[in-house]
Design a protein around this motif. Structure first.
Motif, short mmCIF file in Angstrom:
data_model
loop_
_atom_site.label_atom_id
_atom_site.label_comp_id
_atom_site.label_asym_id
_atom_site.label_seq_id
_atom_site.Cartn_x
_atom_site.Cartn_y
_atom_site.Cartn_z
N LYS A 390 0.86 -1.30 0.07
CA LYS A 390 -0.03 0.12 -0.10
C LYS A 390 0.90 1.13 -0.13
O LYS A 390 0.67 2.34 -0.76
CB LYS A 390 -0.89 0.05 1.26
CG LYS A 390 -2.20 -0.69 1.01
CD LYS A 390 -2.87 -1.00 2.46
CE LYS A 390 -3.77 0.31 2.46
NZ LYS A 390 -4.53 0.68 3.68
N ASN A 391 1.75 1.36 0.72
CA ASN A 391 2.69 2.44 1.00
C ASN A 391 3.43 2.67 0.10
O ASN A 391 3.96 3.78 -0.37
CB ASN A 391 3.35 2.36 2.45
CG ASN A 391 2.46 2.37 3.42
OD1 ASN A 391 1.46 3.05 3.50
ND2 ASN A 391 3.05 2.05 4.82
N GLU A 392 4.62 1.46 -0.59
CA GLU A 392 5.34 1.82 -1.32
C GLU A 392 5.04 1.74 -3.03
O GLU A 392 5.47 2.53 -3.92
CB GLU A 392 6.46 0.75 -1.19
CG GLU A 392 6.87 0.96 -0.05
CD GLU A 392 7.79 2.14 0.50
OE1 GLU A 392 8.14 2.77 -0.57
OE2 GLU A 392 7.95 2.39 1.68
N ILE A 393 4.10 0.69 -3.27
CA ILE A 393 3.71 0.96 -4.79
C ILE A 393 2.01 1.12 -5.06
O ILE A 393 1.58 0.89 -6.03
CB ILE A 393 4.11 -0.57 -5.44
CG1 ILE A 393 3.00 -1.71 -4.72
CG2 ILE A 393 5.36 -1.03 -5.17
CD1 ILE A 393 3.16 -3.20 -5.45
N HIS A 394 1.43 1.54 -3.81
CA HIS A 394 0.04 2.14 -4.04
C HIS A 394 -0.75 1.27 -4.68
O HIS A 394 -1.63 1.44 -5.19
CB HIS A 394 0.24 3.43 -4.91
CG HIS A 394 1.11 4.35 -4.41
ND1 HIS A 394 1.40 4.80 -3.12
CD2 HIS A 394 2.37 4.81 -5.12
CE1 HIS A 394 2.43 5.54 -3.05
NE2 HIS A 394 3.04 5.57 -4.04
#
Ligand SMILES: O=c1ccn([C@@H]2O[C@H](COP(=O)(O)OP(=O)(O)O[C@H]3OC[C@@H](O)[C@H](O)[C@H]3O)[C@@H](O)[C@H]2O)c(=O)[nH]1
Length: 419
Positions: A390-394
Motif C-alpha cells: 500500500k505504502n510503496e507501490i500504492h
C-alpha cells in the motif's frame, strides 16, 4: 409510616447507574454492531469456527463491492472487466480481441519478456501487456502452461510465442523481464522436485544473466511459501520464515528462497535492476482443471457433485486473491522504484473448513464435505500484511473473494464442456 430513603442512597444509585451506562457506551464503541455484522456477512457467511484464527484485515475490498474495471490510469493498464472477459470466456473472437489493442509508437513501446507466459498467471499478464500495446515475448515449456491460454495472440505483430525451458539460456533484446516460470501448485512442484529446483535456481540465473546483459529490469515472482509454516501472523516482508529445508515442499520453498537470494546478489554485485513479488494464494480463470490447488479443486468438486476434499482438519487458513488484482500488483511493482520484496495478496483469510462450506453454499448445497489425510508440512496460518504494498507501490486488492469465485465458476462452466 412511609419509609424515608436517605439522599445519600439516591446519589449512590445514580453513580452506579451512570457508571453502567458509561461502560455500555464504551463497549458499543469498541465493538460496533455494524463491524461484527460486516465480518459475518463477509464470510458468507459462515460463523468462524474459532474467531481467533480469522482476521479479515482492514485492507480487504468492501464485501459488497463489485469491480467493473481492472488496472489503473497511472500505470496505463486500466480496462473494462467486460472487455477483458472476452479473452478467456469462450467463444474467443480473435479479431475482436486484436481490435482492443492500444496503438503505441515503436519508440514508446516496451519490449517485455514473460517467462511462464502461457501459464495461469502469466497469460493474464501477457493479455494486459498486449492490450496496452507493448511488444511481448512469451516463453514457456508447457509443463503446466498451455498454448491455448495465449493462442488468441498468435500471429499478432506485437507477439512472439517461444517454446523454451528457462533451465537453458535464452537471449532477446528486452526492456523488462517478468520471471514467472515455475510450477506453483504443490502436486505439480512436488511431481519432480529436482526439476522444480533447477527451474528456480538455474532458470533464475539464466534470466538474471539476460537482464544483466541487455540491462533489462527484472521482476521475480516469489511466493508466500518463503515464509514456510509461519510463526508470525500476518506475515510481513521482514519475517525470515520457518521452512523445513528437507521436507516435500522444500523444492519450491527453498527454490524460491534461493531465487530471491540470487536476485539480490545480482543486484548488489552486478547492479541489476530488480523487483521481487511474494505472491499469496491466487485463483481465477485459466486455472488448470487438474491444478490441484484448493480453490479450483473445491469449485470443480462442487460443480461435478463430487465430495469436497479437505486435507486434514481444515483449521489451517489461507487468504485468497483474484488473479486480476495480482496482475495489477505485478505491474505496479515493475513500474515503481521500490526494490525490496513486496507481498501481493488479499488479506481476506479463511479456515479451509470455512472455505469448503462457503463453496458448498455458493455452488452446490448438496455437496458432501470429506476430510482426507493432512499433507506433510502444510502451513497452518497464512495471511499477507500488505502495508508495504500500500505504502510503496500504492496497490491493494480490489476484487472480493465472492466476485472472484463467481467469475471463476462462470469460466469453468463455459470452458469445460464436461461440466
Ligand atoms: O483439495 C484440496 C486442496 C488443498 N487443500 C488445502 O488447502 C490449503 C491450500 O492449498 P493449496 O494447494 O491451494 O496451496 P498452498 O497454500 O498449500 O500453496 C500455495 O501457496 C502459495 C503459492 O505460491 C502457490 O500457489 C502454492 O504453493 C492447504 O492447507 C491444503 O492442504 C485442501 O484441503 N483440499
Amino acid at each position: 409510616m412511609g419509609v424515608r430513603v436517605k439522599p445519600s442512597i439516591f446519589v449512590g444509585r445514580f453513580i452506579v447507574l451512570a457508571f453502567a451506562f458509561f461502560c455500555l457506551i464504551a463497549v458499543v464503541n469498541i465493538f460496533p454492531l455494524s463491524k461484527v455484522m460486516t465480518v459475518q456477512a463477509a464470510v458468507g457467511r459462515i460463523a468462524p469456527r474459532n474467531p481467533q484464527t480469522i482476521n479479515m484485515g482492514e485492507n480487504t475490498p468492501k464485501q459488497n463491492s463489485t469491480q467493473t474495471t481492472v488496472g489503473s490510469d497511472f500505470i496505463g493498464n486500466k480496462f473494462e472487466l467486460a472487455d477483458l472477459r472476452n479473452l478467456y470466456l469462450a467463444p474467443i473472437d480473435k479479431q475482436k480481441i486484436w481490435a482492443m489493442v492500444r496503438k503505441k509508437a515503436r519508440s514508446q513501446q516496451k519490449r517485455v519478456l514473460v517467462t511462464g507466459g502461457a501459464g495461469f498467471v502469466g497469460s493474464h499478464l501477457v493479455d494486459r501487456l498486449m492490450l496496452m500495446g507493448e511488444y511481448v515475448i512469451c516463453i514457456d515449456n508447457y509443463f503446466t502452461g498451455r498454448r491455448s491460454n495465449v493462442e488468441h495472440w498468435e500471429g499478432h505483430p506485437n507477439f512472439e510465442l517461444v517454446r523454451h525451458d528457462v533451465e537453458y539460456e535464452y537471449t532477446a533484446e528486452v526492456d523488462q523481464i517478468y520471471h514467472l516460470a515455475c510450477p506453483a501448485s504443490p502436486p505439480h512442484y512436488q511431481y519432480n522436485p529436482i526439476k522444480t529446483l533447477k527451474t528456480s535456481s538455474l532458470g533464475t540465473i539464466n534470466m538474471l544473466e539476460l537482464a544483466k546483459k541487455v540491462k533489462a529490469r527484472f521482476l521475480l515472482t516469489s511466493t508466500s511459501e518463503v515464509y514456510g509454516d509461519p510463526e508470525v501472523h500476518p506475515q510481513k516482508e521482514e519475517y525470515w520464515g520457518h521452512v523445513n529445508p528437507i521436507g516435500p515442499r522444500a523444492c519450491y520453498d527453498e527454490g524460491k528462497r534461493v531465487a530471491e537470494t540470487l536476485t539480490y546478489a545480482y543486484h548488489r554485485h552486478d547492479n541489476v535492476d530488480v523487483r521481487v513479488a511474494r505472491i499469496f494464494n491466487t485463483f481465477g480463470p485459466r486455472m488448470n482443471e487438474n491444478d490441484g490447488r484448493v480453490v479450483s479443486n473445491f469449485i470443480l468438486q462442487a460443480l461435478k457433485n463430487e465430495p469436497i476434499t479437505i486435507y486434514g482438519s481444515g483449521t489451517q487458513t489461507r487468504s485468497f486473491q483474484y488473479v486480476h488484482d495480482l496482475v495489477d500488483g505485478l505491474m505496479a511493482l515493475m513500474n515503481n522504484e521500490f526494490k525490496l520484496p513486496v507481498n501481493l495478496g488479499n488479506p481476506d483469510e479463511y479456515t479451509i473448513a470455512q472455505f469448503a462450506e462457503y463453496i458448498r453454499n455458493e455452488i452446490n448445497k448438496n455437496s458432501i464435505i470429506k476430510n482426507l489425510n493432512a499433507t506433510e508440512d502444510d502451513p497452518q496460518r497464512r495471511q499477507p500484511d500488505i502495508t508495504r504494498a500500500k505504502n510503496e507501490i500504492h496497490w491493494q486488492p480490489a476484487f472480493t473473494v465472492k466476485q472472484g469465485i463467481q467469475e471463476t465458476v462462470e469460466y469453468f462452466k463455459i470452458n469445460l464442456p464436461s461440466l
